[in-house]
Design a protein around this motif. Structure first.
Motif, short mmCIF file in Angstrom:
data_model
loop_
_atom_site.label_atom_id
_atom_site.label_comp_id
_atom_site.label_asym_id
_atom_site.label_seq_id
_atom_site.Cartn_x
_atom_site.Cartn_y
_atom_site.Cartn_z
N PHE A 159 0.57 9.91 9.90
CA PHE A 159 0.75 9.62 11.30
C PHE A 159 0.40 8.17 11.61
O PHE A 159 1.17 7.44 12.24
CB PHE A 159 -0.12 10.57 12.13
N TYR A 160 -0.77 7.71 11.16
CA TYR A 160 -1.20 6.34 11.43
C TYR A 160 -0.31 5.32 10.72
O TYR A 160 -0.05 4.25 11.24
CB TYR A 160 -2.67 6.13 11.07
N THR A 161 0.16 5.66 9.53
CA THR A 161 1.07 4.75 8.82
C THR A 161 2.36 4.60 9.61
O THR A 161 2.88 3.50 9.78
CB THR A 161 1.35 5.28 7.40
N ALA A 162 2.88 5.71 10.13
CA ALA A 162 4.13 5.66 10.90
C ALA A 162 3.96 4.88 12.20
O ALA A 162 4.88 4.22 12.66
CB ALA A 162 4.61 7.08 11.20
N PRO A 209 -17.88 -2.90 -1.78
CA PRO A 209 -18.58 -1.67 -2.18
C PRO A 209 -18.72 -0.62 -1.09
O PRO A 209 -18.78 0.57 -1.38
CB PRO A 209 -19.95 -2.17 -2.65
N LYS A 210 -18.75 -1.02 0.16
CA LYS A 210 -18.88 -0.05 1.25
C LYS A 210 -17.54 0.21 1.94
O LYS A 210 -17.50 0.83 3.00
CB LYS A 210 -19.94 -0.52 2.25
N SER A 211 -16.47 -0.31 1.36
CA SER A 211 -15.10 -0.14 1.89
C SER A 211 -14.93 -0.69 3.30
O SER A 211 -14.02 -0.28 4.03
CB SER A 211 -14.67 1.33 1.84
N LEU A 253 -8.86 -2.95 7.54
CA LEU A 253 -7.42 -3.17 7.44
C LEU A 253 -6.63 -1.86 7.46
O LEU A 253 -5.44 -1.85 7.20
CB LEU A 253 -7.08 -3.98 6.18
N GLY A 254 -7.31 -0.77 7.75
CA GLY A 254 -6.61 0.51 7.88
C GLY A 254 -6.14 1.12 6.58
O GLY A 254 -5.17 1.87 6.56
N VAL A 255 -6.82 0.82 5.49
CA VAL A 255 -6.46 1.38 4.19
C VAL A 255 -7.07 2.78 4.10
O VAL A 255 -8.28 2.94 4.19
CB VAL A 255 -6.98 0.48 3.04
N VAL A 256 -6.21 3.79 3.94
CA VAL A 256 -6.69 5.18 3.88
C VAL A 256 -6.49 5.81 2.51
O VAL A 256 -6.92 6.94 2.28
CB VAL A 256 -6.04 6.06 4.97
N GLY A 257 -5.82 5.14 1.61
CA GLY A 257 -5.61 5.63 0.25
C GLY A 257 -5.44 4.45 -0.67
O GLY A 257 -5.38 3.31 -0.22
N LEU A 258 -5.35 4.71 -1.95
CA LEU A 258 -5.20 3.63 -2.93
C LEU A 258 -4.06 3.97 -3.89
O LEU A 258 -3.82 5.14 -4.16
CB LEU A 258 -6.49 3.46 -3.73
N PRO A 259 -3.40 2.95 -4.40
CA PRO A 259 -3.51 1.53 -4.06
C PRO A 259 -2.74 1.18 -2.79
O PRO A 259 -1.76 1.83 -2.44
CB PRO A 259 -2.88 0.84 -5.27
N VAL A 260 -3.19 0.15 -2.13
CA VAL A 260 -2.51 -0.44 -0.99
C VAL A 260 -2.53 -1.94 -1.19
O VAL A 260 -3.56 -2.51 -1.56
CB VAL A 260 -3.19 -0.07 0.35
N ILE A 270 2.21 0.76 0.48
CA ILE A 270 1.33 1.86 0.09
C ILE A 270 1.84 2.37 -1.24
O ILE A 270 3.03 2.69 -1.38
CB ILE A 270 1.34 2.96 1.16
N GLY A 271 0.97 2.43 -2.21
CA GLY A 271 1.35 2.92 -3.53
C GLY A 271 1.53 1.79 -4.53
O GLY A 271 1.48 0.61 -4.21
N GLU A 272 1.74 2.20 -5.75
CA GLU A 272 1.86 1.29 -6.89
C GLU A 272 3.19 0.54 -6.88
O GLU A 272 4.21 1.08 -6.46
CB GLU A 272 1.75 2.14 -8.16
N ALA A 273 3.16 -0.70 -7.34
CA ALA A 273 4.38 -1.50 -7.46
C ALA A 273 4.21 -2.49 -8.61
O ALA A 273 3.09 -2.80 -8.99
CB ALA A 273 4.68 -2.24 -6.17
N ASP A 274 5.33 -2.98 -9.09
CA ASP A 274 5.31 -4.04 -10.09
C ASP A 274 5.39 -5.36 -9.35
O ASP A 274 6.48 -5.84 -9.03
CB ASP A 274 6.47 -3.89 -11.07
#
Length: 188
Positions: free
Chosen positions: A16-19, A138-140, A146-153, A168-172
């Motif tokens: 929801f927040y990403t959208a 270390p404390k995120s 920056l609104g990061v809710v998962g990894l990787p971003v 959001i997610g892995e990329a090359d």
């Protein structure tokens, strides 16, 4: 059951927040930059108008305080990762290559959350990471700011330090497509 229900709520909120996030509609973004988004870069959300980001301090491997402004005047590729995150670990060699091949772009990989220093050092050594700074959150606090809710971003900051794009997610990040997008941003 409560744990599974809580996870569902958390995932729903993240979506929801990403959208709702600024620039969530890539069709509104700069036409030239949008045209460069091919391959994996189609998942890159480019903001129509760059968004300000909070200036929250983090640390380098020696404990010195760092801020995004330390790289002012350069496009910054800010990648949030953790040693326990398999997709994060997989994309680090590409980020290292990007740092080596595009020195005009600051590649900042920030280990967020509970990452033990020996594990970070071991990972850098085992994977041959040589061109990425060791940066710690270390404390995120930076990730949350920056609104990061998962990894990787990965958050791409323009030369003024505003958020221009996010993936959001892995990329090359060392792919020709990624470098074309970053070259365009760096030329602005």
């Amino acid at each position: 059951m409560a744990g599974l229900s809580g996870l569902r709520v958390m995932l729903a909120l993240a979506g929801f927040y990403t959208a709702l996030g600024p620039g969530a509609n890539p069709a509104l973004a700069d036409a030239a930059l949008t045209a460069l988004r091919v391959g994996e870069m189609r998942r890159l959300v480019v903001h129509e108008t760059p968004q300000s980001v909070p200036e929250i301090a983090f640390a380098d491997g020696a404990g010195a305080v760092k801020r995004f402004a330390d790289w002012q005047g350069r496009v910054r590729v800010v990648n949030f990762w953790a040693t326990w995150c398999a997709p994060c670990r997989a994309e680090m060699p590409g980020l290292d290559r990007l740092a080596r091949e595009m020195p005009e772009v600051a590649v900042l990989t920030i280990a967020t959350g509970r990452n033990l220093r020996p594990a970070l050092d071991k990972f850098y050594e085992e994977t041959g990471i040589t061109d990425l700074p060791l940066l710690l959150d270390p404390k995120s606090a930076v990730a949350r700011g920056l609104g990061v809710v998962g990894l990787p971003v990965t958050v791409v900051l323009d030369k003024e330090g505003r958020e221009a794009a996010r993936m959001i997610g892995e990329a090359d990040w060392a792919s020709a497509e990624a470098m074309a997008v970053l070259k365009d941003l760096a030329a602005r």
